[in-house]
Design a protein around this motif. Structure first.
Motif, mmCIF file in Angstrom:
data_model
loop_
_atom_site.group_PDB
_atom_site.id
_atom_site.type_symbol
_atom_site.label_atom_id
_atom_site.label_comp_id
_atom_site.label_asym_id
_atom_site.label_seq_id
_atom_site.Cartn_x
_atom_site.Cartn_y
_atom_site.Cartn_z
ATOM 1 N N SER A 1 0.832 -1.211 0.000
ATOM 2 C CA SER A 1 0.000 0.000 0.000
ATOM 3 C C SER A 1 0.861 1.253 0.000
ATOM 4 O O SER A 1 0.533 2.244 -0.657
ATOM 5 N N ASP B 1 -5.714 -1.356 -4.945
ATOM 6 C CA ASP B 1 -5.090 -1.826 -3.703
ATOM 7 C C ASP B 1 -5.987 -2.852 -3.022
ATOM 8 O O ASP B 1 -6.925 -2.493 -2.315
ATOM 9 N N GLU B 2 -5.708 -4.109 -3.273
ATOM 10 C CA GLU B 2 -6.463 -5.243 -2.707
ATOM 11 C C GLU B 2 -7.973 -5.030 -2.778
ATOM 12 O O GLU B 2 -8.669 -5.176 -1.775
HETATM 13 MG MG LIG Z 1 -2.006 -2.813 2.152
#
Ligand SMILES: [Mg+2]
Ligand SMILES: Nc1ncnc2c1ncn2[C@@H]1O[C@H](COP(=O)(O)OP(=O)(O)O)[C@@H](O)[C@H]1O
Length: 355
Positions: free
Chosen positions: A83, A204-205
């Motif tokens: 991240s 991001d995920e």
């Molecule tokens: Mg992360």
């Protein structure tokens, strides 16, 4: 990881300019991160630096290029710095050192207003929690970014509706987010990210909180959208299966550092170290490895068997090889590079069952 120098020369040549060029990128969290960077302490392990100074290395000397149209996956365990890395790319977190260029434009040197403009027009981010606006209809959520950048109501409505249709939400445009399932809300987020027609999409995920089946649908959705719109994508995940499925190339991170960058078959076929090997041990190898990884040098006469391409996935080639009596030839374009027979195929499949 090419180490091309940034500068005016590169900016004038759009041919061959990467979508993203990252070089010498660092993030040291803490009040004196920028002081530490040029001292020997910067070479300490993450743990030791934290113990000695209270600073945390988020990202350590990372560099890579992403090609236009590529799906570039960043993978690593929780806390490995994924991240942080993706936020550094648009300076949602300020780098401690290093350069990021977006199609030759130096993000790290941009004024605040140029940066804001870049974030609005050239890059879209998709997070695990989309932050949909609860009091706005689906279509108005999708149009939000266009509204912020001042597009006329009629135009942004049309564009938003197109994107709603593109992600398969036709008929839901006038619903509110809380009337939709989790998977459908993620589709709204995808539509919103696409609406801006960005040069690069960053994820991001985004699917980590979804049930496995819905997650699989959404992965397929990203693959389909990528085929349709061809956007450059940077996709973060902690899930190797997801990385292998989506990625043209995969960057594997540990403790803020690059462990390996490679295509799915390279990561599985030649893991850089035990960390990567551990990740890949459960992967069904025949689904990822190409014939390049299982073929043998032709000793003597390669025979006159069927010719297969070295970049073909083992599983896809298995039927032809097993059906043919004797070895098949493996070529790289026109050039013969090896042979492969039943045993070469079975060895991979049997190894899968053994884990
Ligand atoms: Mg992360
Ligand atoms: N603002 C911050 N201040 C201090 N440390 C941070 C901050 N943000 C992240 N970190 C640390 O940086 C490391 C990487 O975090 P992160 O990028 O969130 O990893 P990932 O996304 O791979 O789970 C972790 O050790 C985390 O605790």
């Amino acid at each position: 990881m090419t180490a091309t120098q940034s500068g005016a020369v590169e900016k004038t040549t759009s041919e061959g300019t990467p979508a993203l060029h990252v070089e010498g990128l660092w993030k040291i969290f803490g009040p004196k991160g920028d002081k530490i960077i040029n001292t020997p302490d910067a070479q300490l392990s993450r743990k030791d630096l934290q113990a000695k100074t209270g600073h945390v290395v988020g990202i350590r000397d990372v560099g890579f290029d992403v090609a236009p149209g590529e799906v570039f996956v960043v993978m690593g365990l929780s806390g490995s710095g994924k991240s942080t890395l993706v936020r550094l790319l648009t300076r949602l977190i300020e780098p401690t050192a290093g350069t990021v260029e977006l199609y030759g434009e130096d993000i790290t040197a941009m004024s605040d207003s140029a940066l804001l403009d870049t974030r609005r027009k050239k890059v879209s981010m998709v997070f695990q929690h989309f932050g949909l606006l609860p009091h706005r209809k689906v279509v108005d959520n999708v149009a939000f970014g266009l509204e912020v950048r001042g597009e006329k109501k009629g135009e942004r409505r049309n564009r938003a509706q197109e994107m709603v249709d593109l992600v398969g939400l036709s008929g839901y445009e006038n619903n509110y987010p809380d009337q939709l399932s989790g998977g459908m809300q993620q589709r709204v987020g995808l539509a919103r990210a696409l609406a801006a027609n960005p040069d690069v999409m960053m994820f991001d995920e985004p699917f980590s909180a979804l049930d496995p089946l819905i997650r699989r649908d959404m992965q397929n959705e990203v693959i389909r959208l990528h085929e349709e719109v061809g956007k450059t994508m940077v996709f973060i995940t902690h899930d190797l299966a997801e990385a292998l499925k989506l990625g043209d190339r995969i960057l594997i991170m540990r403790d803020g550092e690059i462990v390996q960058i490679g295509t799915p078959d390279e990561v599985v076929g030649a893991p850089a170290d035990e960390y990567v090997r551990d990740f890949t041990s459960d992967v069904p190898k025949s689904h990822v490895l190409t014939l390049k990884w299982v073929m043998r040098a032709p000793d003597g006469d390669p025979g006159d068997g069927p010719v297969l391409q070295s970049n073909q996935i083992v599983r896809d080639a298995a039927r032809i090889v097993l059906d043919h009596d004797g070895p098949c030839r493996v070529a790289d374009g026109d050039k013969l590079v090896g042979v492969v027979d039943d045993m070469d195929i079975l060895r991979v499949v049997v190894a899968e069952d053994e884990g």
